[in-house]
Motif scaffolding. Structure first.
Motif, mmCIF file in Angstrom:
data_model
loop_
_atom_site.group_PDB
_atom_site.id
_atom_site.type_symbol
_atom_site.label_atom_id
_atom_site.label_comp_id
_atom_site.label_asym_id
_atom_site.label_seq_id
_atom_site.Cartn_x
_atom_site.Cartn_y
_atom_site.Cartn_z
ATOM 1 N N VAL A 49 0.856 -1.192 0.000
ATOM 2 C CA VAL A 49 0.000 0.000 0.000
ATOM 3 C C VAL A 49 0.889 1.238 0.000
ATOM 4 C CG1 VAL A 49 -1.797 1.264 1.235
ATOM 5 C CG2 VAL A 49 -1.785 -1.236 1.298
ATOM 6 N N LEU A 50 0.683 2.074 -1.006
ATOM 7 C CA LEU A 50 1.348 3.364 -1.069
ATOM 8 C C LEU A 50 0.332 4.425 -0.677
ATOM 9 C CD1 LEU A 50 3.143 3.101 -4.534
ATOM 10 C CD2 LEU A 50 4.096 2.608 -2.274
ATOM 11 N N VAL A 51 0.778 5.428 0.051
ATOM 12 C CA VAL A 51 -0.092 6.548 0.386
ATOM 13 C C VAL A 51 0.437 7.757 -0.370
ATOM 14 C CG1 VAL A 51 -1.043 7.994 2.219
ATOM 15 C CG2 VAL A 51 -0.558 5.578 2.670
ATOM 16 N N GLY A 52 -0.422 8.359 -1.164
ATOM 17 C CA GLY A 52 -0.058 9.552 -1.921
ATOM 18 C C GLY A 52 -0.815 10.753 -1.379
ATOM 19 N N ASP A 53 -0.155 11.879 -1.285
ATOM 20 C CA ASP A 53 -0.762 13.106 -0.771
ATOM 21 C C ASP A 53 -0.891 14.096 -1.922
ATOM 22 O OD1 ASP A 53 -1.560 15.377 0.561
ATOM 23 O OD2 ASP A 53 -0.082 15.175 2.167
ATOM 24 N N THR A 58 1.831 16.052 -7.409
ATOM 25 C CA THR A 58 0.946 16.257 -8.556
ATOM 26 C C THR A 58 0.474 14.905 -9.074
ATOM 27 O OG1 THR A 58 2.720 16.155 -10.190
ATOM 28 C CG2 THR A 58 2.243 18.340 -9.209
ATOM 29 N N SER A 59 -0.536 14.943 -9.913
ATOM 30 C CA SER A 59 -1.033 13.706 -10.535
ATOM 31 C C SER A 59 0.071 13.034 -11.344
ATOM 32 C CB SER A 59 -2.233 14.001 -11.445
ATOM 33 O OG SER A 59 -3.325 14.443 -10.685
ATOM 34 N N ARG A 60 0.898 13.847 -12.000
ATOM 35 C CA ARG A 60 2.012 13.301 -12.797
ATOM 36 C C ARG A 60 3.029 12.603 -11.885
ATOM 37 N NH1 ARG A 60 3.415 16.681 -17.230
ATOM 38 N NH2 ARG A 60 2.970 14.948 -18.597
ATOM 39 N N ASP A 61 3.328 13.201 -10.718
ATOM 40 C CA ASP A 61 4.263 12.571 -9.766
ATOM 41 C C ASP A 61 3.703 11.233 -9.279
ATOM 42 O OD1 ASP A 61 5.995 14.749 -9.914
ATOM 43 O OD2 ASP A 61 5.169 15.721 -8.116
ATOM 44 N N LEU A 62 2.420 11.243 -8.925
ATOM 45 C CA LEU A 62 1.789 10.008 -8.444
ATOM 46 C C LEU A 62 1.783 8.942 -9.527
ATOM 47 C CD1 LEU A 62 -1.184 11.600 -6.490
ATOM 48 C CD2 LEU A 62 0.749 10.374 -5.490
ATOM 49 N N GLN A 63 1.513 9.346 -10.768
ATOM 50 C CA GLN A 63 1.518 8.405 -11.898
ATOM 51 C C GLN A 63 2.900 7.773 -12.061
ATOM 52 O OE1 GLN A 63 -1.088 7.587 -13.953
ATOM 53 N NE2 GLN A 63 0.206 6.171 -15.080
ATOM 54 N N VAL A 85 -3.491 4.678 -1.813
ATOM 55 C CA VAL A 85 -4.461 5.432 -1.021
ATOM 56 C C VAL A 85 -4.132 6.906 -1.219
ATOM 57 C CG1 VAL A 85 -5.354 5.901 1.286
ATOM 58 C CG2 VAL A 85 -4.671 3.572 0.669
ATOM 59 N N LEU A 86 -5.106 7.647 -1.747
ATOM 60 C CA LEU A 86 -4.898 9.076 -2.006
ATOM 61 C C LEU A 86 -5.554 9.912 -0.920
ATOM 62 C CD1 LEU A 86 -5.606 9.264 -5.838
ATOM 63 C CD2 LEU A 86 -3.395 9.443 -4.686
ATOM 64 N N VAL A 87 -4.760 10.754 -0.278
ATOM 65 C CA VAL A 87 -5.290 11.703 0.695
ATOM 66 C C VAL A 87 -5.176 13.096 0.090
ATOM 67 C CG1 VAL A 87 -4.709 10.257 2.672
ATOM 68 C CG2 VAL A 87 -3.099 11.998 1.924
ATOM 69 N N LYS A 94 -9.847 11.552 -14.856
ATOM 70 C CA LYS A 94 -8.843 11.108 -15.827
ATOM 71 C C LYS A 94 -7.564 10.645 -15.117
ATOM 72 C CE LYS A 94 -6.339 12.604 -19.917
ATOM 73 N NZ LYS A 94 -6.016 13.725 -20.805
ATOM 74 N N ALA A 95 -7.150 11.412 -14.119
ATOM 75 C CA ALA A 95 -5.941 11.043 -13.358
ATOM 76 C C ALA A 95 -6.161 9.750 -12.580
ATOM 77 C CB ALA A 95 -5.550 12.174 -12.407
ATOM 78 N N ILE A 96 -7.342 9.600 -11.977
ATOM 79 C CA ILE A 96 -7.635 8.379 -11.223
ATOM 80 C C ILE A 96 -7.675 7.174 -12.160
ATOM 81 C CG2 ILE A 96 -9.409 7.180 -9.872
ATOM 82 C CD1 ILE A 96 -9.939 9.803 -8.440
ATOM 83 N N THR A 97 -8.231 7.362 -13.350
ATOM 84 C CA THR A 97 -8.268 6.274 -14.337
ATOM 85 C C THR A 97 -6.855 5.871 -14.739
ATOM 86 O OG1 THR A 97 -10.412 7.018 -15.144
ATOM 87 C CG2 THR A 97 -9.130 5.603 -16.613
ATOM 88 N N SER A 98 -5.989 6.855 -14.942
ATOM 89 C CA SER A 98 -4.591 6.549 -15.297
ATOM 90 C C SER A 98 -3.888 5.787 -14.182
ATOM 91 C CB SER A 98 -3.829 7.845 -15.591
ATOM 92 O OG SER A 98 -4.356 8.479 -16.715
ATOM 93 N N LEU A 99 -4.125 6.209 -12.941
ATOM 94 C CA LEU A 99 -3.505 5.523 -11.800
ATOM 95 C C LEU A 99 -4.051 4.118 -11.641
ATOM 96 C CD1 LEU A 99 -3.587 8.495 -9.263
ATOM 97 C CD2 LEU A 99 -1.539 7.503 -10.313
ATOM 98 N N SER A 100 -5.313 3.922 -11.990
ATOM 99 C CA SER A 100 -5.971 2.619 -11.831
ATOM 100 C C SER A 100 -5.415 1.557 -12.768
ATOM 101 C CB SER A 100 -7.474 2.751 -12.062
ATOM 102 O OG SER A 100 -8.046 3.581 -11.086
ATOM 103 N N ARG A 101 -4.672 1.962 -13.762
ATOM 104 C CA ARG A 101 -4.057 0.975 -14.671
ATOM 105 C C ARG A 101 -2.973 0.173 -13.974
ATOM 106 N NH1 ARG A 101 -3.555 5.283 -19.337
ATOM 107 N NH2 ARG A 101 -5.719 5.242 -20.026
ATOM 108 N N TYR A 102 -2.407 0.739 -12.919
ATOM 109 C CA TYR A 102 -1.268 0.103 -12.252
ATOM 110 C C TYR A 102 -1.567 -0.325 -10.819
ATOM 111 C CZ TYR A 102 1.007 2.162 -16.235
ATOM 112 O OH TYR A 102 1.327 2.505 -17.508
#
Length: 190
Positions: A49-53, A58-63, A85-87, A94-102
């Motif tokens: 589990v990764l926690v992203g803030d 940014t969305s690009r950093d999280l991606q 887990v995004l806080v 669109k960003a959530i969909t991109s993250l959901s690929r991985y």
């Protein structure tokens, strides 16, 4: 430590669920990843589990982080599922969909409410089942006498008075509709 930030509230909930906190920056296969926090599940929960803030990343950093961790796990032939887990403020769809690929993405927001947080993290937390009502012994049967269903009350009364007669009464109840049909058929003339 005081749970003042959303990341620390998530960390506390995961620690309570027996997840082990990993040192950050997270290192996998010799590559480091700068996640706000990282946890690994203890058996039977194998998740990483990764926690992203989103207030700090940014969305690009999280991606980049999620994609890199996913690839590193593939290189290591790991079978651990990856959850992010995004806080903070929720990214656009669109960003959530991109993250959901991985990874499985759980956007918990900035909720301070522990119940809301545990609801969002429910897929990672142990299942809490209600305690079953135990009907062992005559004392508990006395407590069940308040049953609303008349047949249930009848069986409870039989269990208290004559437990041997329960099977016969059950058979009689099952046969009742059929014996009434037989009686009404006999009254008809054809």
């Amino acid at each position: 430590m005081t749970e003042t930030t959303p990341v620390e509230r998530v960390a506390s909930a995961l620690k309570d669920a027996s997840f082990r906190r990993m040192p950050t920056p997270l290192e996998i296969a010799g590559v480091t990843f700068d996640a706000a926090a990282a946890f690994v599940g203890t058996p039977p929960s194998p998740d990483l589990v990764l926690v992203g803030d989103t207030t700090l990343q940014t969305s690009r950093d999280l991606q980049r982080i999620v994609e890199g961790v996913g690839r590193a796990l593939d290189v290591m032939r790991s079978r651990r599922p990856l959850t992010l887990v995004l806080v903070g403020p929720r990214p656009d769809s669109k960003a959530i969909t991109s993250l959901s690929r991985y990874a499985r993405v759980l956007p918990v927001g900035e909720s301070a409410d522990a119940a809301s947080l545990s609801n969002w993290l429910a897929v990672l937390l142990p299942l809490q089942l209600p305690r079953p009502l135990e009907a062992r012994g005559i004392d508990n049967l006395q407590a069940l006498r308040t049953a609303v269903d008349p047949i249930a009350r009848e069986f409870i009364d039989l269990a208290l008075a004559d437990p041997q007669s329960i099977a016969q009464r059950f058979a009689d109840i099952v046969e009742e509709p059929f014996s009434q049909d037989d009686a009404s058929d006999k009254g008809l003339e054809i």
